[in-house]
Design an enzyme around this catalytic site. Structure first.
Site, PDB file in Angstrom:
ATOM      1  N   SER A   9       1.897  10.600 -33.579  1.00 30.09           N
ATOM      2  CA  SER A   9       2.465   9.402 -34.201  1.00 30.09           C
ATOM      3  C   SER A   9       2.876   8.440 -33.080  1.00 30.09           C
ATOM      4  CB  SER A   9       3.618   9.844 -35.088  1.00 30.09           C
ATOM      5  OG  SER A   9       4.305   8.751 -35.629  1.00 30.09           O
ATOM      6  N   HIS A  10       3.947   7.681 -33.287  1.00 29.64           N
ATOM      7  CA  HIS A  10       4.296   6.606 -32.333  1.00 29.64           C
ATOM      8  C   HIS A  10       4.477   7.100 -30.894  1.00 29.64           C
ATOM      9  CE1 HIS A  10       4.796   3.311 -35.190  1.00 29.64           C
ATOM     10  NE2 HIS A  10       5.221   4.232 -36.028  1.00 29.64           N
ATOM     11  N   SER A  41       3.910   6.172 -40.523  1.00 34.24           N
ATOM     12  CA  SER A  41       4.638   6.056 -41.799  1.00 34.24           C
ATOM     13  C   SER A  41       5.233   4.670 -42.011  1.00 34.24           C
ATOM     14  CB  SER A  41       5.757   7.100 -41.851  1.00 34.24           C
ATOM     15  OG  SER A  41       5.212   8.380 -41.844  1.00 34.24           O
ATOM     16  N   CYS A  42       5.496   3.960 -40.925  1.00 33.72           N
ATOM     17  CA  CYS A  42       6.082   2.608 -41.031  1.00 33.72           C
ATOM     18  C   CYS A  42       5.220   1.692 -41.893  1.00 33.72           C
ATOM     19  CB  CYS A  42       6.216   1.953 -39.664  1.00 33.72           C
ATOM     20  SG  CYS A  42       6.951   3.006 -38.444  1.00 33.72           S
ATOM     21  N   SER A 110       6.273  14.859 -28.619  1.00 30.55           N
ATOM     22  CA  SER A 110       6.715  13.840 -29.574  1.00 30.55           C
ATOM     23  C   SER A 110       6.520  14.447 -30.962  1.00 30.55           C
ATOM     24  CB  SER A 110       5.924  12.545 -29.403  1.00 30.55           C
ATOM     25  OG  SER A 110       6.540  11.535 -30.176  1.00 30.55           O
ATOM     26  N   GLY A 112       8.614  14.823 -33.411  1.00 27.84           N
ATOM     27  CA  GLY A 112       9.185  14.097 -34.540  1.00 27.84           C
ATOM     28  C   GLY A 112      10.158  14.850 -35.419  1.00 27.84           C
ATOM     29  N   ARG A 132       6.943  10.424 -46.082  1.00 28.10           N
ATOM     30  CA  ARG A 132       6.700  10.466 -44.640  1.00 28.10           C
ATOM     31  C   ARG A 132       5.358  11.160 -44.420  1.00 28.10           C
ATOM     32  NH1 ARG A 132      10.567  10.349 -40.131  1.00 28.10           N
ATOM     33  NH2 ARG A 132       9.474  11.006 -38.274  1.00 28.10           N
ATOM     34  N   ILE A 160      14.182   4.072 -46.123  1.00 22.88           N
ATOM     35  CA  ILE A 160      13.017   4.667 -46.783  1.00 22.88           C
ATOM     36  C   ILE A 160      13.204   4.651 -48.298  1.00 22.88           C
ATOM     37  CG2 ILE A 160      11.687   6.820 -47.000  1.00 22.88           C
ATOM     38  CD1 ILE A 160      12.388   7.136 -43.920  1.00 22.88           C
ATOM     39  N   ASP A 179      22.808   7.435 -54.354  1.00 26.98           N
ATOM     40  CA  ASP A 179      23.251   7.615 -52.966  1.00 26.98           C
ATOM     41  C   ASP A 179      24.723   8.019 -52.958  1.00 26.98           C
ATOM     42  OD1 ASP A 179      22.229   6.210 -49.959  1.00 26.98           O
ATOM     43  OD2 ASP A 179      24.252   7.018 -50.219  1.00 26.98           O
ATOM     44  N   ASP A 282      11.744  10.827 -32.572  1.00 21.67           N
ATOM     45  CA  ASP A 282      12.729  11.286 -33.559  1.00 21.67           C
ATOM     46  C   ASP A 282      13.272  12.686 -33.268  1.00 21.67           C
ATOM     47  OD1 ASP A 282      12.169   8.918 -34.771  1.00 21.67           O
ATOM     48  OD2 ASP A 282      11.563   9.761 -36.701  1.00 21.67           O
ATOM     49  N   ALA A 298      16.537   7.020 -35.076  1.00 24.56           N
ATOM     50  CA  ALA A 298      15.141   7.388 -35.336  1.00 24.56           C
ATOM     51  C   ALA A 298      14.331   6.158 -35.722  1.00 24.56           C
ATOM     52  CB  ALA A 298      15.096   8.439 -36.441  1.00 24.56           C
ATOM     53  N   ARG A 304       8.206   4.753 -29.118  1.00 19.79           N
ATOM     54  CA  ARG A 304       7.180   4.102 -28.288  1.00 19.79           C
ATOM     55  C   ARG A 304       7.693   3.871 -26.864  1.00 19.79           C
ATOM     56  NH1 ARG A 304       2.543   1.492 -30.666  1.00 19.79           N
ATOM     57  NH2 ARG A 304       2.201   2.725 -32.514  1.00 19.79           N
TER      58      ARG A 304
HETATM   59  P1  FAD Z   1       6.747  11.538 -36.028  1.00 17.04           P
HETATM   60  O1  FAD Z   1       6.355  10.229 -36.587  1.00 17.04           O
HETATM   61  O2  FAD Z   1       7.623  12.429 -36.815  1.00 17.04           O
HETATM   62  O3  FAD Z   1       5.400  12.316 -35.694  1.00 17.04           O
HETATM   63  C1  FAD Z   1       5.358  13.588 -35.134  1.00 17.04           C
HETATM   64  C2  FAD Z   1       3.919  14.061 -35.184  1.00 17.04           C
HETATM   65  O4  FAD Z   1       3.802  15.262 -34.449  1.00 17.04           O
HETATM   66  C3  FAD Z   1       3.463  14.381 -36.599  1.00 17.04           C
HETATM   67  O5  FAD Z   1       2.201  13.801 -36.819  1.00 17.04           O
HETATM   68  C4  FAD Z   1       3.408  15.916 -36.621  1.00 17.04           C
HETATM   69  O6  FAD Z   1       2.428  16.416 -37.517  1.00 17.04           O
HETATM   70  C5  FAD Z   1       3.061  16.229 -35.171  1.00 17.04           C
HETATM   71  N1  FAD Z   1       3.543  17.530 -34.695  1.00 17.04           N
HETATM   72  C6  FAD Z   1       4.827  17.972 -34.770  1.00 17.04           C
HETATM   73  N2  FAD Z   1       4.932  19.187 -34.183  1.00 17.04           N
HETATM   74  C7  FAD Z   1       3.711  19.506 -33.720  1.00 17.04           C
HETATM   75  C8  FAD Z   1       3.203  20.637 -33.004  1.00 17.04           C
HETATM   76  N3  FAD Z   1       3.986  21.638 -32.662  1.00 17.04           N
HETATM   77  N4  FAD Z   1       1.881  20.647 -32.677  1.00 17.04           N
HETATM   78  C9  FAD Z   1       1.074  19.622 -33.028  1.00 17.04           C
HETATM   79  N5  FAD Z   1       1.515  18.516 -33.705  1.00 17.04           N
HETATM   80  C10 FAD Z   1       2.815  18.457 -34.031  1.00 17.04           C
HETATM   81  N6  FAD Z   1      10.567   2.807 -37.645  1.00 17.04           N
HETATM   82  C11 FAD Z   1      10.567   1.524 -37.198  1.00 17.04           C
HETATM   83  O7  FAD Z   1      10.897   1.279 -36.026  1.00 17.04           O
HETATM   84  N7  FAD Z   1      10.212   0.487 -38.020  1.00 17.04           N
HETATM   85  C12 FAD Z   1       9.822   0.695 -39.303  1.00 17.04           C
HETATM   86  O8  FAD Z   1       9.489  -0.264 -40.019  1.00 17.04           O
HETATM   87  C13 FAD Z   1       9.828   2.016 -39.801  1.00 17.04           C
HETATM   88  N8  FAD Z   1       9.465   2.268 -41.073  1.00 17.04           N
HETATM   89  C14 FAD Z   1       9.401   3.565 -41.512  1.00 17.04           C
HETATM   90  C15 FAD Z   1       8.990   3.809 -42.823  1.00 17.04           C
HETATM   91  C16 FAD Z   1       8.911   5.107 -43.298  1.00 17.04           C
HETATM   92  C17 FAD Z   1       8.467   5.354 -44.711  1.00 17.04           C
HETATM   93  C18 FAD Z   1       9.243   6.199 -42.438  1.00 17.04           C
HETATM   94  C19 FAD Z   1       9.138   7.622 -42.924  1.00 17.04           C
HETATM   95  C20 FAD Z   1       9.666   5.969 -41.144  1.00 17.04           C
HETATM   96  C21 FAD Z   1       9.751   4.652 -40.663  1.00 17.04           C
HETATM   97  N9  FAD Z   1      10.166   4.370 -39.359  1.00 17.04           N
HETATM   98  C22 FAD Z   1      10.201   3.071 -38.904  1.00 17.04           C
HETATM   99  C23 FAD Z   1      10.555   5.467 -38.441  1.00 17.04           C
HETATM  100  C24 FAD Z   1       9.352   5.874 -37.591  1.00 17.04           C
HETATM  101  O9  FAD Z   1       8.268   6.180 -38.414  1.00 17.04           O
HETATM  102  C25 FAD Z   1       9.713   7.073 -36.716  1.00 17.04           C
HETATM  103  O10 FAD Z   1      10.823   6.732 -35.925  1.00 17.04           O
HETATM  104  C26 FAD Z   1       8.537   7.444 -35.822  1.00 17.04           C
HETATM  105  O11 FAD Z   1       7.430   7.823 -36.589  1.00 17.04           O
HETATM  106  C27 FAD Z   1       8.889   8.591 -34.871  1.00 17.04           C
HETATM  107  O12 FAD Z   1       7.757   8.901 -34.138  1.00 17.04           O
HETATM  108  P2  FAD Z   1       7.597  10.322 -33.444  1.00 17.04           P
HETATM  109  O13 FAD Z   1       6.381  10.229 -32.585  1.00 17.04           O
HETATM  110  O14 FAD Z   1       8.872  10.712 -32.810  1.00 17.04           O
HETATM  111  O15 FAD Z   1       7.423  11.407 -34.595  1.00 17.04           O
END
Ligand code: FAD
Length: 451
Positions: A9-10, A41-42, A110, A112, A132, A160, A179, A282, A298, A304
């Site tokens: 993801s990000h 998911s954003c 990353s 998440g 998500r 969300i 809520d 996250d 988060a 990023r």
């Molecule tokens: P995540 O997005 O949680 O991704 C983690 C990835 O790692 C997943 O694909 C997972 O399958 C993979 N993974 C995990 N463990 C393993 C493993 N052991 N081996 C292999 N793969 C693995 N933020 C904003 O700044 N602006 C917005 O407008 C916004 N809108 C959002 C809307 C929604 C509906 C949601 C749910 C979130 C939103 N967010 C927004 C928050 C943002 O999406 C998260 O902060 C961001 O996705 C975090 O990125 P990440 O890389 O930490 O983890």
């Protein structure tokens, strides 16, 4: 040098991009446990509302892009264990069932977070969804056009939950938003805004039920039919749980140090307690600019930024990640808002001495009629009353004034004062703005109030 990046993801995506920029000859292995690379998911709301036409378009990277840049992508392959001493990870291939070990020089995590599942009776009933990731996006999209779904209950009124409420209200369903907090979006906005937004939701047929929590899911024939709280029972053919997230870090216990809430502890360089393992997004924390302390915020922006700095530091740059203000924005039907930094209503709770000034003005000069693109702007500036240092800002309007919040974020980060903002040079053109920008207006009023 061999990098292993976990999660697509990000944070994972930015880490891969930074490796390609800083060390294009590195060997990059990029792991994702689901069957799709880099779903964001954003962008889900845009897909659910039909603006983005295909679920797979909500992504930055494609396998083709990765291949073109020599990145080895492993989809449906999960990293389940890490041996930091041996610099090895254990990989489980969910497609074939095979397992193997891979070595790394630098490991970027990353991984998440996952949505919280409420531990209440009835939680195993069908029709209880989360919002998500790509799999839920597909299921939710089907639900938006399912004629059997008339009533939707959403648990949790944060960003969300609000997005989900808007999607299903626009799809013509009767939505109840439950809520346990006093105010909708109370973590992001003060009461001047949240009251107006609650009215806006109710105007669009969202039944807002505050200060109560889902105590039980009621069902018939194995499917959810209602949500029971301490204060009422609400019909629900579909429930969406949006009551927070938990870091996906159970598998990291004993490998890297975790906080009591299970977040991966990192230093100012995104390094974990293990020398060649970095963690971003996250699953971890950031430094919060208004207080200088670590906090859990988060947001994709933080993931990023973290991804970029983790890689630069893994390559020896020794660059501190800039502290963040927690800037975010959203729309609620016709209103658009953004906020950053400290909120007055929660400042005392965090031990912060804060004062605020609130103004209501217009987006463009008053001689421009609303019909021609004018609207009220509500701006609140929060500052330290002793030093007058800028600590936070909130803005809301039916026009897009959200960009001003980025200026406040910079002001917080750079330790600017209300005086710096009051007479700062901002442009004027009646098509876009007034002779004094709203930031000048609110800061000048704050100076008068603190004379
Ligand atoms: P995540 O997005 O949680 O991704 C983690 C990835 O790692 C997943 O694909 C997972 O399958 C993979 N993974 C995990 N463990 C393993 C493993 N052991 N081996 C292999 N793969 C693995 N933020 C904003 O700044 N602006 C917005 O407008 C916004 N809108 C959002 C809307 C929604 C509906 C949601 C749910 C979130 C939103 N967010 C927004 C928050 C943002 O999406 C998260 O902060 C961001 O996705 C975090 O990125 P990440 O890389 O930490 O983890």
């Amino acid at each position: 040098m061999k990098f292993i990046v976990v999660g697509s993801s990000h944070g994972g995506y930015e880490a891969v991009r930074q490796i390609l920029m800083s060390k294009p000859d590195a060997d990059i292995q990029w792991y994702e446990k689901t069957n799709f690379i880099s779903f964001l998911s954003c962008g889900m709301q845009t897909y659910l509302e039909g603006i983005a036409k295909h679920v797979n378009s909500i992504s930055y990277a494609t396998p083709e892009w990765a291949k073109k840049h020599g990145v080895h992508v492993f989809i449906q392959q999960e990293i389940t264990k890490i041996d930091p001493k041996a610099h090895k990870v254990h990989v489980v291939d969910h497609k074939t069932g095979k397992e193997r070990d891979e070595s790394y020089d630098k490991l970027i995590l990353s991984c998440g977070a996952d949505p919280n599942k409420l531990p209440v009776p009835g939680s195993n009933l069908k029709g209880i969804y989360a919002m998500r990731g790509r799999d839920w996006a597909i299921k939710l999209k089907e639900a938006t056009v399912n004629p059997a779904i008339k009533n939707v209950a959403i648990i949790g009124g944060g960003y969300i939950g609000i997005e989900a409420a808007e999607v299903f209200a626009k799809a013509g369903m009767h939505v109840t938003l439950i809520d346990r907090n006093k105010r909708l979006l109370g973590n992001y906005l003060d009461h001047e805004y949240t009251g107006m937004l609650t009215d806006e939701m109710e105007t669009h047929n969202v039944n807002v039920q505050m200060e109560q929590s889902a105590a039980k899911f009621i069902g018939k024939n194995g499917h959810v039919t209602a949500v029971k709280s301490e204060m009422g029972t609400y019909p629900a053919d579909l429930v969406i749980e949006s009551a927070g997230i938990k870091p996906n870090t159970k598998w990291l216990k004993g490998v890297v140090d975790l906080t009591p809430r299970g977040l991966v502890k990192v230093d100012d360089y995104m390094q974990t307690s293990q020398p060649d393992i970095y963690c971003v997004g996250d699953a971890t924390t950031v430094r919060y600019a208004p207080t200088g302390k670590t906090a859990r915020i988060a947001l994709a922006t933080n993931a990023r930024r973290g991804g970029r700095f983790a890689v630069m530091n893994a390559l020896g740059a020794h660059k501190k990640v800039p502290a963040v203000s927690g800037s975010s924005a959203l729309h609620v039907f016709s209103y658009q808002f953004a906020s950053t930094g400290v909120k007055q209503d929660s400042a005392a709770h965090f031990g912060i001495n804060a004062k605020s000034t609130f103004v209501v003005d217009t987006y463009r000069p008053k001689f421009v009629p609303n019909k021609a693109g004018n609207a009220k702007v509500y701006f609140k500036l929060t500052y330290d009353p002793q030093t007058m240092r800028v600590l936070g800002g909130q803005v809301m309007s039916k026009m897009n004034e959200t960009g001003d919040i980025n200026v406040i974020s910079l002001a917080i980060q750079q330790h600017l004062t209300v005086m710096d903002l009051a007479y700062c040079d901002f442009f004027f053109q009646p098509g876009f703005d007034r002779p004094w920008n709203i930031l000048n207006v609110v800061a000048q009023k704050a100076l008068r109030e603190n004379n």
